[in-house]
Design a protein around this motif. Structure first.
Motif, PDB file in Angstrom:
ATOM      1  N   PRO A   1      -3.128 -15.342   3.880  1.00  0.00           N
ATOM      2  CA  PRO A   1      -3.762 -14.861   5.111  1.00  0.00           C
ATOM      3  C   PRO A   1      -4.810 -13.804   4.805  1.00  0.00           C
ATOM      4  CG  PRO A   1      -1.643 -13.797   4.811  1.00  0.00           C
ATOM      5  CD  PRO A   1      -1.767 -14.819   3.700  1.00  0.00           C
ATOM      6  N   ASN A   2      -5.774 -13.701   5.679  1.00  0.00           N
ATOM      7  CA  ASN A   2      -6.761 -12.611   5.605  1.00  0.00           C
ATOM      8  C   ASN A   2      -6.302 -11.548   6.600  1.00  0.00           C
ATOM      9  OD1 ASN A   2      -8.967 -11.015   5.155  1.00  0.00           O
ATOM     10  ND2 ASN A   2     -10.391 -12.294   6.310  1.00  0.00           N
ATOM     11  N   LEU A   3      -5.642 -10.525   6.090  1.00  0.00           N
ATOM     12  CA  LEU A   3      -5.019  -9.539   6.966  1.00  0.00           C
ATOM     13  C   LEU A   3      -6.064  -8.689   7.667  1.00  0.00           C
ATOM     14  CD1 LEU A   3      -2.039  -8.388   4.712  1.00  0.00           C
ATOM     15  CD2 LEU A   3      -2.114 -10.224   6.415  1.00  0.00           C
ATOM     16  N   ARG A   4      -5.855  -8.465   8.953  1.00  0.00           N
ATOM     17  CA  ARG A   4      -6.757  -7.680   9.776  1.00  0.00           C
ATOM     18  C   ARG A   4      -6.044  -6.458  10.329  1.00  0.00           C
ATOM     19  NH1 ARG A   4     -11.711  -9.174   8.247  1.00  0.00           N
ATOM     20  NH2 ARG A   4     -12.083 -11.424   8.481  1.00  0.00           N
ATOM     21  N   ALA A   5      -6.809  -5.462  10.726  1.00  0.00           N
ATOM     22  CA  ALA A   5      -6.246  -4.210  11.248  1.00  0.00           C
ATOM     23  C   ALA A   5      -6.899  -3.857  12.577  1.00  0.00           C
ATOM     24  CB  ALA A   5      -6.424  -3.083  10.242  1.00  0.00           C
TER      25      ALA A   5
ATOM     26  N   TYR B   1      -0.855  -7.357  -0.398  1.00  0.00           N
ATOM     27  CA  TYR B   1      -0.229  -8.641  -0.089  1.00  0.00           C
ATOM     28  C   TYR B   1      -0.528  -9.730  -1.112  1.00  0.00           C
ATOM     29  CZ  TYR B   1       2.322 -10.936   3.715  1.00  0.00           C
ATOM     30  OH  TYR B   1       3.286 -11.527   4.484  1.00  0.00           O
ATOM     31  N   THR B   2      -1.563  -9.561  -1.931  1.00  0.00           N
ATOM     32  CA  THR B   2      -1.988 -10.631  -2.830  1.00  0.00           C
ATOM     33  C   THR B   2      -0.887 -11.134  -3.763  1.00  0.00           C
ATOM     34  OG1 THR B   2      -4.318 -10.019  -2.739  1.00  0.00           O
ATOM     35  CG2 THR B   2      -3.593 -11.228  -4.679  1.00  0.00           C
ATOM     36  N   PRO B   3      -0.152 -10.261  -4.481  1.00  0.00           N
ATOM     37  CA  PRO B   3       0.907 -10.798  -5.352  1.00  0.00           C
ATOM     38  C   PRO B   3       1.969 -11.598  -4.600  1.00  0.00           C
ATOM     39  CG  PRO B   3       0.399  -8.534  -5.944  1.00  0.00           C
ATOM     40  CD  PRO B   3      -0.310  -8.798  -4.652  1.00  0.00           C
ATOM     41  N   ARG B   4       2.294 -11.163  -3.391  1.00  0.00           N
ATOM     42  CA  ARG B   4       3.290 -11.905  -2.601  1.00  0.00           C
ATOM     43  C   ARG B   4       2.804 -13.323  -2.315  1.00  0.00           C
ATOM     44  NH1 ARG B   4       6.187  -9.912   2.982  1.00  0.00           N
ATOM     45  NH2 ARG B   4       6.106  -7.930   1.855  1.00  0.00           N
ATOM     46  N   THR B   5       1.544 -13.464  -1.923  1.00  0.00           N
ATOM     47  CA  THR B   5       1.028 -14.789  -1.578  1.00  0.00           C
ATOM     48  C   THR B   5       0.920 -15.686  -2.797  1.00  0.00           C
ATOM     49  OG1 THR B   5      -1.311 -14.144  -1.836  1.00  0.00           O
ATOM     50  CG2 THR B   5      -0.291 -13.785   0.316  1.00  0.00           C
ATOM     51  N   GLN B   6       0.826 -15.090  -3.975  1.00  0.00           N
ATOM     52  CA  GLN B   6       0.715 -15.876  -5.202  1.00  0.00           C
ATOM     53  C   GLN B   6       2.067 -16.309  -5.751  1.00  0.00           C
ATOM     54  OE1 GLN B   6      -1.471 -13.071  -7.602  1.00  0.00           O
ATOM     55  NE2 GLN B   6      -3.469 -13.836  -6.944  1.00  0.00           N
ATOM     56  N   LYS B   7       3.081 -15.465  -5.582  1.00  0.00           N
ATOM     57  CA  LYS B   7       4.354 -15.700  -6.254  1.00  0.00           C
ATOM     58  C   LYS B   7       5.473 -16.190  -5.341  1.00  0.00           C
ATOM     59  CE  LYS B   7       3.376 -12.248  -9.841  1.00  0.00           C
ATOM     60  NZ  LYS B   7       3.258 -13.225 -10.944  1.00  0.00           N
ATOM     61  N   MET B   8       5.335 -16.023  -4.022  1.00  0.00           N
ATOM     62  CA  MET B   8       6.441 -16.370  -3.129  1.00  0.00           C
ATOM     63  C   MET B   8       6.093 -17.562  -2.257  1.00  0.00           C
ATOM     64  SD  MET B   8       8.551 -14.392  -4.370  1.00  0.00           S
ATOM     65  CE  MET B   8       9.932 -14.860  -3.327  1.00  0.00           C
ATOM     66  N   THR B   9       5.598 -18.615  -2.879  1.00  0.00           N
ATOM     67  CA  THR B   9       5.270 -19.850  -2.167  1.00  0.00           C
ATOM     68  C   THR B   9       6.501 -20.758  -2.141  1.00  0.00           C
ATOM     69  OG1 THR B   9       4.410 -20.763  -4.223  1.00  0.00           O
ATOM     70  CG2 THR B   9       2.824 -19.718  -2.728  1.00  0.00           C
ATOM     71  N   LYS B  10       7.578 -20.199  -1.650  1.00  0.00           N
ATOM     72  CA  LYS B  10       8.886 -20.879  -1.620  1.00  0.00           C
ATOM     73  C   LYS B  10       9.746 -20.145  -0.599  1.00  0.00           C
ATOM     74  CE  LYS B  10       9.041 -19.392  -5.818  1.00  0.00           C
ATOM     75  NZ  LYS B  10       9.398 -19.166  -7.248  1.00  0.00           N
ATOM     76  N   PRO B  11      10.881 -20.693  -0.226  1.00  0.00           N
ATOM     77  CA  PRO B  11      11.772 -19.952   0.669  1.00  0.00           C
ATOM     78  C   PRO B  11      12.177 -18.613   0.055  1.00  0.00           C
ATOM     79  CG  PRO B  11      12.410 -22.259   0.592  1.00  0.00           C
ATOM     80  CD  PRO B  11      11.373 -22.067  -0.486  1.00  0.00           C
TER      81      PRO B  11
END
Length: 238
Positions: A105-109, A129-139
């Motif tokens: 996602p492109n996070l907005r404020a 948020y970038t590491p989360r989007t890269q590594k948690m592409t699973k449940p």
């Protein structure tokens, strides 16, 4: 693990009143000591008490609406059974599918007015948020917020809130994730989380304005650690 405190109980928030009390804890916890990260989410747009009250009211409305709109969101809070006060809270997200199937996602404020303050805030949030989007592409489950009222620290409240999220992860046999400050990292390590990457924020900007430099001085957080816990907390020793 240390035993759960006898005078405290963990509940899951279901009502607006519960969420408002949770937000009071977050505001108190992040201003003693002052945490620059909090200003990214809760800007006080002025210098008078009424400006602070307006910011608190806006944050309560925003977090309640976001919680209602997000089926993955689970807010837990700890209440002191003797005083009936909310003294700690945590938001755990439960994702039973890949939440980033359509890409990061492109996070907005939008809680910031248009301008460089908002641009700075969005830059930081997307780096977090970038590491989360890269590594948690699973449940998985993910911890987004953890706060304990300053008057109730070192009483096992954080441990109780961690148990709530870990119990959910174990029940669904999924991994867990969070972005941790230096203050919270020792607690998370006790519960089986390990650092996978240190996130150091890059805010350099050619021809930076006075406003941008002020953002860097007042709002740039210290580095945080992206932390991961394997399924059931069992790390591969091979």
């Amino acid at each position: 693990m240390e035993p759960e405190p006898k005078t405290y109980r963990v509940n899951e928030a279901k009502t607006r009143q519960e969420m408002d009390e949770i937000m009071d804890v977050i505001w108190a916890a992040n201003h003693l000591p002052y945490e620059p990260f909090v200003q990214l989410f809760f800007p006080v747009l002025g210098y008078h008490p009424a400006d602070r009250e307006a910011a608190i009211a806006e944050s309560k409305e925003r977090f309640w609406k976001n919680h209602q709109a997000d089926p993955s969101s689970h807010w837990y809070y700890v209440r002191d059974s003797e005083t009936d006060l909310t003294v700690g809270c945590a938001q755990w997200e439960l994702h039973l599918q890949n939440p980033f199937a359509e890409g990061p996602p492109n996070l907005r404020a939008p809680w910031w007015p248009d301008g460089e303050y908002r641009e700075f805030c969005e830059l930081i949030l997307n780096q977090v948020y970038t590491p989360r989007t890269q590594k948690m592409t699973k449940p998985h489950v993910a911890l987004n917020w953890m706060a304990v009222h300053p008057s109730y620290r070192r009483l096992g409240i954080g441990t109780s809130l961690m148990r709530a999220g870990i119990a959910t992860a174990n029940a669904h046999d999924v991994e867990a994730w969070m972005e941790a400050s230096a203050m919270g990292r020792p607690l998370y390590e006790k519960h089986g989380f390990t650092s996978v990457v240190e996130i150091q924020f890059r805010t350099e900007k050619d021809g930076a304005s006075d406003i941008w430099r002020r953002c860097e001085h007042e709002m740039k957080p210290a580095s945080v650690h992206a932390m991961w816990r394997p399924r059931k907390g069992i790390h591969d020793s091979a």
